[in-house]
Design an enzyme around this catalytic site. Structure first.
Site, PDB file in Angstrom:
ATOM      1  N   GLY A   1      -2.633 -14.127  -0.260  1.00  0.00           N
ATOM      2  CA  GLY A   1      -2.122 -13.199   0.747  1.00  0.00           C
ATOM      3  C   GLY A   1      -1.300 -13.898   1.807  1.00  0.00           C
ATOM      4  O   GLY A   1      -0.141 -14.261   1.591  1.00  0.00           O
ATOM      5  N   THR A   2      -1.925 -14.123   2.956  1.00  0.00           N
ATOM      6  CA  THR A   2      -1.230 -14.660   4.123  1.00  0.00           C
ATOM      7  C   THR A   2      -0.498 -15.975   3.838  1.00  0.00           C
ATOM      8  O   THR A   2       0.544 -16.246   4.439  1.00  0.00           O
ATOM      9  CB  THR A   2      -2.260 -14.830   5.254  1.00  0.00           C
ATOM     10  OG1 THR A   2      -2.937 -13.579   5.407  1.00  0.00           O
ATOM     11  CG2 THR A   2      -1.612 -15.180   6.567  1.00  0.00           C
TER      12      THR A   2
ATOM     13  N   THR B   1      -9.094  -7.429   5.007  1.00  0.00           N
ATOM     14  CA  THR B   1      -9.170  -8.198   6.256  1.00  0.00           C
ATOM     15  C   THR B   1     -10.435  -7.876   7.050  1.00  0.00           C
ATOM     16  O   THR B   1     -11.010  -6.803   6.928  1.00  0.00           O
ATOM     17  CB  THR B   1      -7.954  -7.907   7.140  1.00  0.00           C
ATOM     18  OG1 THR B   1      -7.860  -6.488   7.321  1.00  0.00           O
ATOM     19  CG2 THR B   1      -6.677  -8.427   6.520  1.00  0.00           C
TER      20      THR B   1
ATOM     21  N   GLY C   1       0.823  -1.211   0.000  1.00  0.00           N
ATOM     22  CA  GLY C   1       0.000   0.000   0.000  1.00  0.00           C
ATOM     23  C   GLY C   1       0.858   1.262   0.000  1.00  0.00           C
ATOM     24  O   GLY C   1       1.774   1.390   0.807  1.00  0.00           O
TER      25      GLY C   1
ATOM     26  N   CYS D   1      -8.661  -0.429   4.416  1.00  0.00           N
ATOM     27  CA  CYS D   1      -7.669  -0.727   5.440  1.00  0.00           C
ATOM     28  C   CYS D   1      -8.273  -0.478   6.817  1.00  0.00           C
ATOM     29  O   CYS D   1      -8.673   0.640   7.124  1.00  0.00           O
ATOM     30  CB  CYS D   1      -6.415   0.127   5.273  1.00  0.00           C
ATOM     31  SG  CYS D   1      -5.230  -0.184   6.607  1.00  0.00           S
TER      32      CYS D   1
ATOM     33  N   LYS E   1     -10.537  -2.097  -3.961  1.00  0.00           N
ATOM     34  CA  LYS E   1     -10.482  -3.192  -2.973  1.00  0.00           C
ATOM     35  C   LYS E   1     -11.477  -2.939  -1.853  1.00  0.00           C
ATOM     36  O   LYS E   1     -11.417  -1.910  -1.176  1.00  0.00           O
ATOM     37  CB  LYS E   1      -9.067  -3.329  -2.406  1.00  0.00           C
ATOM     38  CG  LYS E   1      -8.895  -4.556  -1.504  1.00  0.00           C
ATOM     39  CD  LYS E   1      -7.430  -4.796  -1.185  1.00  0.00           C
ATOM     40  CE  LYS E   1      -7.224  -6.053  -0.365  1.00  0.00           C
ATOM     41  NZ  LYS E   1      -5.789  -6.320  -0.131  1.00  0.00           N
TER      42      LYS E   1
ATOM     43  N   LEU F   1      -0.243   0.713   7.069  1.00  0.00           N
ATOM     44  CA  LEU F   1       0.204   1.377   5.839  1.00  0.00           C
ATOM     45  C   LEU F   1       1.592   2.018   5.911  1.00  0.00           C
ATOM     46  O   LEU F   1       1.826   3.075   5.321  1.00  0.00           O
ATOM     47  CB  LEU F   1      -0.814   2.437   5.396  1.00  0.00           C
ATOM     48  CG  LEU F   1      -2.192   1.915   5.012  1.00  0.00           C
ATOM     49  CD1 LEU F   1      -3.135   3.095   4.719  1.00  0.00           C
ATOM     50  CD2 LEU F   1      -2.127   0.999   3.808  1.00  0.00           C
TER      51      LEU F   1
END
Lengths: 312, 273
Positions: free
Chosen positions: A275-276, A203, A46, A140, A175, A73
């Site tokens: 992602g994770t 998330t 980001g 976010c 997003k 961020l």
């Protein structure tokens, strides 16, 4: 060999597998551990107009089948990205050869604290010929000024997407946050203001408490939950959103293996992000790209588009 | 060809992902195990003291992420990499149950290690004290070995709650004098490492690893006396590669990743309160 090439707005991806923002750095961090040239796309960390230090430590807590983070961020700002990081990416990928050799689309995730801020950051990135798209982060959960505040209200989402759309001329992905009552409402607002695609989910807001110290495990109290534990929620939201909008949906949330990715495609995602899972197996995205191809071959399906949205 | 890119990738010896084989699992006191691993596919790569390994834990019921574990020792004669694991939760408990012959998916070596002399240690950089507490003593064994090989004089100051909490004492003795402190007085000087007179000796350099308050106190002492000092931090981390920015430490250069810019930091860089 099935056709696994996908088109998202102006993007032509060699396969539907991208790495999710915030989990893969700028991509080059992983270059010693896998062939990052084989990815469909890399969505880099980001980026905001001005540098941000992010939140205090601790920024993560492991949970059952996942993790919470409140990074907030941290980044060096759009100008630093343009001046220092973009040239390194160019030196690695040789963007000018994009038409003749396979390479991932490098997409910058853009964040801000006001519509003007988002637009100014997006227009900086617009000047970079090797970056064909941005992903607008209106989701976010870890910053106070902006971020998710724009993604949990259709009007606010519309205002950010509209100012960025006016300033940015390439593919615009928005997003979305799952921390809403009806994600399709936000998706429709983004579509109406000219988004080329939506990606979801960011998330899920959560927390964790250290009972011996009677304190939250994260410095700011709450954080965003990711990993396999969020997958069923993400999959449901991707399914709902894909039926509610006419622009492509990019699915993410807990994808760890080929079968997970196929589920998202069947729910209506045209592409997916990992992602994770990158933290557990750095090669997972490459394995999933191969795995999708193998799965389609094994099921005698010639083109990936034949399974997109195919759940009955 | 390893890829090194100045702004993003500052690793001197880039990491690999490999399935290492468990040669032995030794049970040590107070819930510690020593995993001795080998690479079946040839020599282990260049590993520097202070670097760490991200270990994938298979079959752990509630954990998901890799475990970052510092390199305890590299035995080049037997092509072995040692990890000293303190069993504190589900992930490390699962590691402690590994059997001889099982495979362990490892990403290593990671991070920036401790200072090493360029070639042979110069006279003015020869007297080095390594201060460890609890399982934080683990990386100091390999560091002591490497310093000794480079011609430095090394001494260790190791602290624990009791005598049994001080691990691998006999191995440390191969590389230099060993000073001990225990909180209950069962070995060495009673109290913390900062109470030991050896800390006040004339050292050209101090390196420390262990609980943060201990390291902060050691660094304080070193800074006060103008001695070069390095600390090895162990913040909670996820990726181990500098990608997720979860493990940051506040430094005079801003928030830096313990996994990539660390785990070893010069005391002058850190904000020590």
């Amino acid at each position: 060999m099935a056709n696994i090439n996908v088109k998202i707005g102006g993007l032509d991806l060699q396969n539907p597998v991208m790495t999710a923002s915030g989990t893969f750095g700028y991509g080059l961090e992983y270059a010693n551990l896998m062939d990052i040239r084989r990815l469909g796309g890399i969505i880099v960390k980001g980026t905001t107009l001005t540098p941000r230090e992010g939140n205090d430590y601790p920024r993560m807590a492991e949970t059952a089948s996942g993790m919470l983070n409140c990074v907030g961020l941290q980044n060096k700002g759009a100008d630093y990205f343009c001046k220092h990081i973009y040239p390194e990416l160019d030196a690695f990928f040789h963007f000018e050869k994009r038409d003749i050799e396979p390479q991932p689309a490098i997409i910058v995730n853009v964040s801000g604290s006001s519509p003007e801020d988002y637009a100014a950051c997006a227009s900086r990135i617009d000047t970079l010929p090797g970056i064909p798209a941005i992903e607008l982060n209106i989701s976010c959960p870890n910053v106070h000024d902006g971020g998710m505040a724009f993604g949990t209200n259709a009007k606010a989402a519309a205002s950010v997407v509209s100012s960025v759309r006016a300033a940015y001329h390439k593919t615009l992905i928005v997003k979305l946050s799952p921390n809403v009552t009806d994600i399709t409402e936000i998706a429709r607002a983004a579509e109406a203001e000219g988004a080329d695609a939506v990606s979801l989910i960011n998330t899920l807001m959560g927390t964790s408490i250290d009972i011996e110290r009677r304190r939250f495990r994260l410095s700011i109290g709450t954080g965003g939950l990711s990993g396999p534990s969020v997958k069923p929620v993400a999959l449901r939201m991707v399914y709902q959103t894909a039926r509610a909008v006419n622009i492509p949906v990019i699915g993410l949330g807990g994808i760890c293996c080929t079968e997970d990715a196929i589920e998202f495609l069947m729910a209506g995602a045209q592409a997916i992000q990992i992602g994770t899972a990158n933290f557990v197996d750095p090669k997972v995205s490459e394995k999933i790209a191969d795995g999708i191809n193998d799965w389609l071959d094994a099921h005698h399906i010639a083109d990936i588009s034949d399974i997109v949205g195919s759940v009955e | 060809m390893p890829i090194t890119i100045p702004h993003i990738n500052i690793m001197q010896n880039p990491p690999i992902q490999a399935d290492l084989h468990v040669v032995a699992v030794e049970t040590l006191p107070k819930g510690h195990v020593l995993l001795r691993l080998t690479s079946p596919e040839g020599s282990l790569p260049d590993i520097r003291p202070g670097q760490f390994v991200e270990v994938r834990v298979e079959g752990s019921p509630r954990t998901f992420l890799r475990r970052p574990i510092s390199v305890n020792f590299v035995d080049r004669d037997h092509n072995e990499l040692w990890l000293l694991v303190h069993i504190v939760g589900d992930g490390t408990r699962t590691l402690g149950r590994l059997k001889e012959g099982s495979k362990l998916d490892c990403i290593f070596p990671l991070g920036q290690g401790f200072w090493m002399p360029m070639d042979k240690a110069l006279p003015q950089e020869k007297r080095i004290l390594l201060v460890g507490g609890g399982v934080g003593t683990a990386p100091l064994l390999y560091y002591g070995h490497e310093l000794r090989k480079a011609g430095a004089e090394v001494a260790f100051l190791l602290g624990g709650r009791t005598k049994d909490d001080i691990l691998q004492r006999n191995l440390f003795e191969h590389y230099g004098e060993v000073h001990l402190t225990t909180e209950d007085g069962s070995a060495g000087v009673r109290g913390f490492v900062t109470h030991h007179p050896a800390l006040k000796d004339k050292w050209t350099r101090i390196a420390t690893c262990g609980p943060k308050p201990m390291m902060w106190a050691v660094a304080h002492e070193a800074l006060k006396r103008g001695i070069e000092c390095e600390l090895s931090l162990e913040n909670l981390m996820a990726c181990g590669l500098g990608a997720c920015l979860c493990c940051v430490e506040k430094t005079r250069r801003g928030n830096l990743c313990v996994c990539k810019e660390g785990p070893v930091f010069n005391a002058k860089e850190l904000i020590i309160d």
